[in-house]
Structures are given as structure tokens and as C-alpha cells.
Motif scaffolding. Structure first.
Motif, PDB file in Angstrom:
ATOM      1  N   ASP A 265      48.667 -20.653  -9.073  1.00  0.00           N
ATOM      2  CA  ASP A 265      48.625 -19.251  -9.479  1.00  0.00           C
ATOM      3  C   ASP A 265      49.920 -18.968 -10.228  1.00  0.00           C
ATOM      4  O   ASP A 265      50.971 -18.765  -9.613  1.00  0.00           O
ATOM      5  CB  ASP A 265      48.494 -18.348  -8.249  1.00  0.00           C
ATOM      6  N   ASP A 266      49.855 -18.964 -11.542  1.00  0.00           N
ATOM      7  CA  ASP A 266      51.071 -18.839 -12.342  1.00  0.00           C
ATOM      8  C   ASP A 266      51.722 -17.476 -12.170  1.00  0.00           C
ATOM      9  O   ASP A 266      52.953 -17.363 -12.158  1.00  0.00           O
ATOM     10  CB  ASP A 266      50.746 -19.080 -13.822  1.00  0.00           C
ATOM     11  N   LYS A 267      50.922 -16.451 -12.020  1.00  0.00           N
ATOM     12  CA  LYS A 267      51.474 -15.106 -11.864  1.00  0.00           C
ATOM     13  C   LYS A 267      52.244 -14.981 -10.557  1.00  0.00           C
ATOM     14  O   LYS A 267      53.358 -14.435 -10.520  1.00  0.00           O
ATOM     15  CB  LYS A 267      50.348 -14.065 -11.908  1.00  0.00           C
ATOM     16  N   ALA A 268      51.658 -15.477  -9.479  1.00  0.00           N
ATOM     17  CA  ALA A 268      52.304 -15.388  -8.168  1.00  0.00           C
ATOM     18  C   ALA A 268      53.269 -16.535  -7.923  1.00  0.00           C
ATOM     19  O   ALA A 268      54.008 -16.525  -6.938  1.00  0.00           O
ATOM     20  CB  ALA A 268      51.243 -15.370  -7.069  1.00  0.00           C
ATOM     21  N   GLN A 269      53.246 -17.543  -8.806  1.00  0.00           N
ATOM     22  CA  GLN A 269      54.090 -18.724  -8.652  1.00  0.00           C
ATOM     23  C   GLN A 269      53.899 -19.369  -7.279  1.00  0.00           C
ATOM     24  O   GLN A 269      54.854 -19.627  -6.535  1.00  0.00           O
ATOM     25  CB  GLN A 269      55.564 -18.374  -8.897  1.00  0.00           C
ATOM     26  N   LYS A 270      52.639 -19.633  -6.954  1.00  0.00           N
ATOM     27  CA  LYS A 270      52.291 -20.273  -5.695  1.00  0.00           C
ATOM     28  C   LYS A 270      50.929 -20.946  -5.828  1.00  0.00           C
ATOM     29  O   LYS A 270      50.183 -20.658  -6.770  1.00  0.00           O
ATOM     30  CB  LYS A 270      52.238 -19.247  -4.542  1.00  0.00           C
ATOM     31  N   TYR A 271      50.614 -21.812  -4.887  1.00  0.00           N
ATOM     32  CA  TYR A 271      49.293 -22.429  -4.853  1.00  0.00           C
ATOM     33  C   TYR A 271      48.323 -21.518  -4.095  1.00  0.00           C
ATOM     34  O   TYR A 271      48.672 -20.942  -3.064  1.00  0.00           O
ATOM     35  CB  TYR A 271      49.351 -23.802  -4.190  1.00  0.00           C
ATOM     36  N   ILE A 272      47.117 -21.378  -4.645  1.00  0.00           N
ATOM     37  CA  ILE A 272      46.120 -20.581  -3.942  1.00  0.00           C
ATOM     38  C   ILE A 272      45.654 -21.361  -2.710  1.00  0.00           C
ATOM     39  O   ILE A 272      45.681 -22.592  -2.702  1.00  0.00           O
ATOM     40  CB  ILE A 272      44.924 -20.234  -4.849  1.00  0.00           C
ATOM     41  N   PRO A 273      45.227 -20.679  -1.651  1.00  0.00           N
ATOM     42  CA  PRO A 273      44.827 -21.400  -0.439  1.00  0.00           C
ATOM     43  C   PRO A 273      43.617 -22.308  -0.638  1.00  0.00           C
ATOM     44  O   PRO A 273      43.648 -23.472  -0.251  1.00  0.00           O
ATOM     45  CB  PRO A 273      44.529 -20.275   0.554  1.00  0.00           C
ATOM     46  N   HIS A 274      42.546 -21.767  -1.228  1.00  0.00           N
ATOM     47  CA  HIS A 274      41.315 -22.559  -1.349  1.00  0.00           C
ATOM     48  C   HIS A 274      40.510 -22.182  -2.587  1.00  0.00           C
ATOM     49  O   HIS A 274      40.510 -21.020  -3.003  1.00  0.00           O
ATOM     50  CB  HIS A 274      40.397 -22.349  -0.127  1.00  0.00           C
ATOM     51  N   ILE A 275      39.811 -23.167  -3.127  1.00  0.00           N
ATOM     52  CA  ILE A 275      38.689 -22.935  -4.036  1.00  0.00           C
ATOM     53  C   ILE A 275      37.441 -23.232  -3.214  1.00  0.00           C
ATOM     54  O   ILE A 275      37.277 -24.344  -2.709  1.00  0.00           O
ATOM     55  CB  ILE A 275      38.733 -23.874  -5.253  1.00  0.00           C
ATOM     56  N   TYR A 276      36.560 -22.267  -3.074  1.00  0.00           N
ATOM     57  CA  TYR A 276      35.382 -22.456  -2.208  1.00  0.00           C
ATOM     58  C   TYR A 276      34.195 -22.990  -3.004  1.00  0.00           C
ATOM     59  O   TYR A 276      33.907 -22.530  -4.107  1.00  0.00           O
ATOM     60  CB  TYR A 276      35.030 -21.138  -1.513  1.00  0.00           C
ATOM     61  N   LEU A 277      33.509 -23.945  -2.406  1.00  0.00           N
ATOM     62  CA  LEU A 277      32.372 -24.583  -3.053  1.00  0.00           C
ATOM     63  C   LEU A 277      31.042 -24.059  -2.539  1.00  0.00           C
ATOM     64  O   LEU A 277      30.022 -24.178  -3.227  1.00  0.00           O
ATOM     65  CB  LEU A 277      32.445 -26.103  -2.850  1.00  0.00           C
ATOM     66  N   ASN A 278      31.029 -23.498  -1.339  1.00  0.00           N
ATOM     67  CA  ASN A 278      29.798 -22.882  -0.810  1.00  0.00           C
ATOM     68  C   ASN A 278      30.128 -21.649   0.023  1.00  0.00           C
ATOM     69  O   ASN A 278      29.609 -21.431   1.104  1.00  0.00           O
ATOM     70  CB  ASN A 278      28.983 -23.884   0.022  1.00  0.00           C
ATOM     71  N   GLY A 279      31.030 -20.841  -0.506  1.00  0.00           N
ATOM     72  CA  GLY A 279      31.391 -19.591   0.148  1.00  0.00           C
ATOM     73  C   GLY A 279      32.565 -19.731   1.095  1.00  0.00           C
ATOM     74  O   GLY A 279      32.909 -20.828   1.539  1.00  0.00           O
ATOM     75  N   SER A 280      33.182 -18.598   1.415  1.00  0.00           N
ATOM     76  CA  SER A 280      34.335 -18.559   2.317  1.00  0.00           C
ATOM     77  C   SER A 280      33.894 -18.230   3.738  1.00  0.00           C
ATOM     78  O   SER A 280      32.988 -17.424   3.944  1.00  0.00           O
ATOM     79  CB  SER A 280      35.329 -17.496   1.847  1.00  0.00           C
ATOM     80  N   PRO A 281      34.541 -18.819   4.753  1.00  0.00           N
ATOM     81  CA  PRO A 281      34.222 -18.489   6.141  1.00  0.00           C
ATOM     82  C   PRO A 281      34.933 -17.241   6.622  1.00  0.00           C
ATOM     83  O   PRO A 281      34.700 -16.783   7.748  1.00  0.00           O
ATOM     84  CB  PRO A 281      34.717 -19.724   6.907  1.00  0.00           C
ATOM     85  N   PHE A 282      35.806 -16.693   5.787  1.00  0.00           N
ATOM     86  CA  PHE A 282      36.624 -15.560   6.203  1.00  0.00           C
ATOM     87  C   PHE A 282      36.037 -14.229   5.742  1.00  0.00           C
ATOM     88  O   PHE A 282      35.358 -14.169   4.710  1.00  0.00           O
ATOM     89  CB  PHE A 282      38.048 -15.729   5.673  1.00  0.00           C
ATOM     90  N   PRO A 283      36.273 -13.162   6.473  1.00  0.00           N
ATOM     91  CA  PRO A 283      35.684 -11.857   6.123  1.00  0.00           C
ATOM     92  C   PRO A 283      36.205 -11.332   4.789  1.00  0.00           C
ATOM     93  O   PRO A 283      37.378 -11.557   4.443  1.00  0.00           O
ATOM     94  CB  PRO A 283      36.134 -10.952   7.281  1.00  0.00           C
ATOM     95  N   PRO A 284      35.369 -10.657   4.021  1.00  0.00           N
ATOM     96  CA  PRO A 284      35.784 -10.125   2.715  1.00  0.00           C
ATOM     97  C   PRO A 284      36.966  -9.164   2.810  1.00  0.00           C
ATOM     98  O   PRO A 284      37.705  -8.996   1.834  1.00  0.00           O
ATOM     99  CB  PRO A 284      34.522  -9.386   2.227  1.00  0.00           C
ATOM    100  N   SER A 285      37.141  -8.546   3.974  1.00  0.00           N
ATOM    101  CA  SER A 285      38.234  -7.594   4.152  1.00  0.00           C
ATOM    102  C   SER A 285      39.603  -8.268   4.197  1.00  0.00           C
ATOM    103  O   SER A 285      40.632  -7.598   4.063  1.00  0.00           O
ATOM    104  CB  SER A 285      38.026  -6.805   5.449  1.00  0.00           C
ATOM    105  N   PHE A 286      39.625  -9.585   4.378  1.00  0.00           N
ATOM    106  CA  PHE A 286      40.893 -10.307   4.463  1.00  0.00           C
ATOM    107  C   PHE A 286      41.218 -10.942   3.119  1.00  0.00           C
ATOM    108  O   PHE A 286      40.424 -11.717   2.581  1.00  0.00           O
ATOM    109  CB  PHE A 286      40.819 -11.389   5.551  1.00  0.00           C
ATOM    110  N   ASP A 287      42.380 -10.616   2.582  1.00  0.00           N
ATOM    111  CA  ASP A 287      42.803 -11.127   1.278  1.00  0.00           C
ATOM    112  C   ASP A 287      43.555 -12.447   1.475  1.00  0.00           C
ATOM    113  O   ASP A 287      44.780 -12.462   1.634  1.00  0.00           O
ATOM    114  CB  ASP A 287      43.682 -10.106   0.569  1.00  0.00           C
ATOM    115  N   GLU A 288      42.816 -13.544   1.429  1.00  0.00           N
ATOM    116  CA  GLU A 288      43.419 -14.855   1.660  1.00  0.00           C
ATOM    117  C   GLU A 288      44.397 -15.244   0.558  1.00  0.00           C
ATOM    118  O   GLU A 288      45.308 -16.052   0.783  1.00  0.00           O
ATOM    119  CB  GLU A 288      42.326 -15.916   1.790  1.00  0.00           C
ATOM    120  N   SER A 289      44.248 -14.660  -0.613  1.00  0.00           N
ATOM    121  CA  SER A 289      45.092 -15.047  -1.745  1.00  0.00           C
ATOM    122  C   SER A 289      46.574 -14.747  -1.499  1.00  0.00           C
ATOM    123  O   SER A 289      47.443 -15.311  -2.169  1.00  0.00           O
ATOM    124  CB  SER A 289      44.639 -14.328  -3.020  1.00  0.00           C
TER     125      SER A 289
END
Length: 430
Positions: A265-289
Motif C-alpha cells: 500500500d504505497d499511500k499508507a507505506q505498509k503491506y496490506i493484511p490480505h488479498i481474499y480469493l473467496n471472501g473475508s472471514p471477518f465482519p464488514p464492520s471491521f476495517d482490516e486494512s
């Protein structure tokens, strides 16, 4: 690692804000200086521990490759190389038909009834096991063989035969396994189950170490950075012909480019946690980024993915996370943490185990990278509290709570190995 999680990770912290042990929070300039006698004491303690065996630590009957990879340099200094070589060969004796490598093996007489065990006619006295959620077993073994060769000068291990093939060929089969079984064509990167950073606990199951129909597959920085290191190691020590070198250099180049393209993530200067291939197991209300992965970032730096300026910025972010979490060291796995109830495994509550526990096992690797980039002031600052708690607790513990309480194994060889390496590399800079 998830071996003792049911016992070692019972204490969870729903919120940060726990005061640190005296002398760790806001250390003075003098406290940040590491006394030579402290470094020598911890080095000696580490050497004495590694002399005693190859398992991950007390409570573990298994030899784990992801652990052995982090203390094999030290083991080569204090143990007989033929014994180390034997342990490495045993992993190849358990190599699967598809080229996959197991997590570890245990004497059959010590194996419990829990989990699935693998047998090998080549090592009948052992039973093997694998946490399939992870994608670092193959790369850990390649790296461990390279460290063994660099430390001992013994390249003859490459021509040893296991199941009719040389170790060199079996190493290539292990790398090919990742390209065949764990490679996503769309992103051109390796995938695994969704876990926390480098961890091996997925959220969809009460134990969480085996891929099943509920698994959410994803791509992360840790697995792919480990792959880059392993490819480079294989090219360096493998005595490859021109065609083989060309093949693996092309794979290396592609993986590196796709890491930079999709995971950074060039803007945040960090690695994103995950790229999901069949959806995320975490609730949409949680901003994993928003989560910063300390361990994966340290391994990415080891893989040479960041500039010196970015390494220093990463360290500064880690220290800010430590302050915000009221934690003890940059071994803090992640920050912020995943919310309470996110993981079915009750040992994975906030600030417990891999969900924000403090692991020198990875923090120490970051120290070594700071030394590598000649960020010596930062390296000493980061290392000081890690050494202090080893001396205070008279042992190498698996992980620590935010208030610096030791948890898990009290003779965790992974911590001993990375601290010994960090100290040794720092001493070379004098």
C-alpha cells in the motif's frame, strides 16, 4: 505455532492500556544502552539451551521446520553437524508425493491421538504432521538447508539421496509444489488460509490449523517474502545449471514484482493484511486494512523488498504501535488487533498468542535487519527490552502479554536463536 495454544493463551485482553513492567515503558537513554555483559549472558543462555535439543521448546515433542530454521545457525555452532544434517534429512524423508513438506515430526512413542499423523518408511521411528493453513514449510526447509551449508561449509548434503533423488532435487520439488499447489494465477503470488500475519490459526474453527470447506483462502506478505528468500537461497547454494538459474530467477522476479504491485500500500507505506480469493472471514464492520503486520514486514525486509529509508520508517511505525498498544517490544505481532470473538479458537482473543501477542521470535528478526541496514541506534533500542526480559525471567519464553508477562514454553528455541543471531550481527558492527 498453535501447539500449546489451549494452555498458553488462555489469558486474553479485550483492550490495551495495561501498564508495562517497571523499566520497560519510556526507557531512559541509559536504559536503551545494552551492556556487554547482558548480551554475553543472553548469548551464553541461548547456546546452552540449543545444546539440549532440536524441539521447539519444553512441552514440544516435535522438531518443527519453521522453528529449526530460526535457530539452525546457532545449532551449527554448538551441536554436531552430523546430527543437524540428520534432522534436515528427516524432513525430506517425510516429503509427500506432491513435493510438499510437513511442519515437523515426533517420535512415534510420544505422539498424541490429536490430529492427523503421516508415516514414512524411511523414518519409521517418527510420525509427521502438517498445519495445512500455512505456506511456509517448504520455504523454511530450503532456508534451513542454506543456513546449514553457509554455517558448516558442508555442501555434500545436496547430493545425499532420499527416496532415490538427491536432496537438491527434493528441494526443487518442494519449490515446485508451491507453484503447482499454492500459486494463484490472477495475482501471481502464493496463497494460504487466512491467518494472522505469520500465524497458523484460521478464524473459522475452534482449533484452526487445517484447511477445510470453511477456509477463506488469501494472499499475504509473509508467505511470499519467505518464498523470495528461499528461491534466492536455492540459487545461491544449489549448484544450478544455466537453465535452472534462468527458471528460478524468472520466478523470483515475477513474485517480487507482484508483491510490489498487489500487496504494498504505497499511500499508507505498509503491506496490506490480505488479498481474499473467496471472501473475508471477518465482519464488514471491521476495517482490516488498518492493521500493521510486524512479522511479515520484518521478513519482507529480510527479502530485500524495502529501501533503507522504508526500513527506518517501518521501525518507527512498529514503535508507535508498541506505544499505542502499551506493549513491551516490536515483537508485537500486529496492531491494531482483531476484535474479541473474531476467532473461534478462544486462545486468539485480543492481545493473545498471534493476535497481538509479543513474540521475540519475530521481533528479533527485525533487530537483525536493522543491523543489516546499519540502523544501529534503532537496533539497540529495539533489542534492549528483549534481552532484559530474558534475563529477568531466566529463560526464553514463547510470547509475552502487553504487560510483559511471559507465556508458553519457557525454553523456546526460536527466541533463543533469533536473539543470538541479532547479538552476533550487532557485535560484528563494532
Amino acid at each position: 505455532m498453535n501447539k500449546n495454544i489451549a494452555l498458553a493463551a488462555l489469558i486474553t485482553f479485550a483492550l490495551p492500556g495495561i501498564c508495562l513492567a517497571q523499566g520497560i515503558e519510556n526507557p531512559s537513554k541509559e536504559q536503551k544502552q545494552i551492556q556487554p555483559e547482558v548480551m554475553n549472558k543472553v548469548k551464553t543462555m541461548a547456546e546452552e539451551l540449543i545444546k539440549k535439543g532440536f524441539t521447539a521448546g519444553d512441552g514440544y515433542g516435535e522438531v518443527w521446520i519453521r522453528d529449526l530454521n530460526t535457530f539452525i545457525k546457532l545449532s551449527c555452532k554448538v551441536n554436531d553437524k552430523s546430527l543437524i544434517r540428520k534432522h534436515l534429512i528427516t524432513f525430506f524423508q517425510f516429503q509427500q508425493a506432491d513435493g510438499g513438506i510437513l511442519d515437523g515430526y515426533i517420535p512415534a512413542s510420544k505422539a498424541t491421538i490429536y490430529g492427523k499423523f503421516y508415516k514414512s518408511e524411511l523414518a519409521p521411528e517418527y510420525l509427521g504432521h502438517k498445519n495445512t493453513v500455512e505456506t511456509d514449510q517448504e520455504t523454511s526447509l530450503i532456508q534451513a538447508v542454506a543456513k546449514y551449508i553457509h554455517s558448516t561449509g558442508d555442501k555434500s548434503i545436496l547430493t545425499d539421496k532420499v527416496a532415490g533423488l538427491t536432496v537438491k532435487k527434493q528441494m526443487e520439488r518442494a519449490l515446485d509444489f508451491l507453484l503447482k499447489e499454492r500459486f494463484n494465477e490472477k495475482y501471481g503470488l502464493l496463497w494460504g488460509a487466512t491467518t494472522v500475519d505469520w500465524g497458523d490459526v484460521q478464524p473459522e474453527h475452534s482449533w484452526g490449523v487445517v484447511i477445510d470447506e470453511n477456509t477463506h483462502r488469501s494472499i499475504d506478505i509473509y508467505d511470499n517474502a519467505m518464498f523470495l528468500i528461499a528461491i534466492n537461497d536455492f540459487i545461491t547454494i544449489g549448484d544450478l545449471n544455466a537453465s535452472e538459474v534462468s527458471k528460478w530467477k524468472a520466478v523470483y522476479k515475477s513474485i517480487r514484482q507482484n508483491i510490489n504491485k498487489y500487496l504494498w500500500d504505497d499511500k499508507a507505506q505498509k503491506y496490506i493484511p490480505h488479498i481474499y480469493l473467496n471472501g473475508s472471514p471477518f465482519p464488514p464492520s471491521f476495517d482490516e486494512s488498518k492493521i500493521y503486520y510486524h512479522g511479515g514486514t520484518a521478513v519482507a525486509i529480510e527479502a530485500g523488498l524495502l529501501t533503507k529509508k522504508q526500513v527506518k520508517e517501518a521501525y518507527q511505525k512498529m514503535q508507535k504501535n508498541v506505544a499505542d498498544a502499551h506493549a513491551a517490544t516490536i515483537g508485537l505481532t500486529i496492531y491494531p488487533v482483531y476484535p474479541l470473538g473474531t476467532f473461534e479458537n478462544k486462545g486468539m482473543g485480543p492481545y493473545s498468542y498471534q493476535n497481538g501477542g509479543d513474540w521475540t521470535w519475530f521481533g528479533g528478526r527485525m533487530v537483525t535487519q536493522l543491523v543489516r541496514y546499519s540502523l544501529l541506534t534503532e537496533a539497540k533500542e529495539a533489542l534492549a527490552p528483549m534481552l532484559a526480559r530474558v534475563v529477568k525471567n531466566n529463560g526464553f519464553y514463547e510470547w509475552y502479554t502487553p504487560d510483559n508477562k511471559p507465556m508458553g514454553s519457557s525454553s523456546f528455541r526460536g527466541e533463543a536463536g533469533v536473539l543470538w543471531t541479532a547479538i552476533t550481527e550487532l557485535e560484528k558492527k563494532k
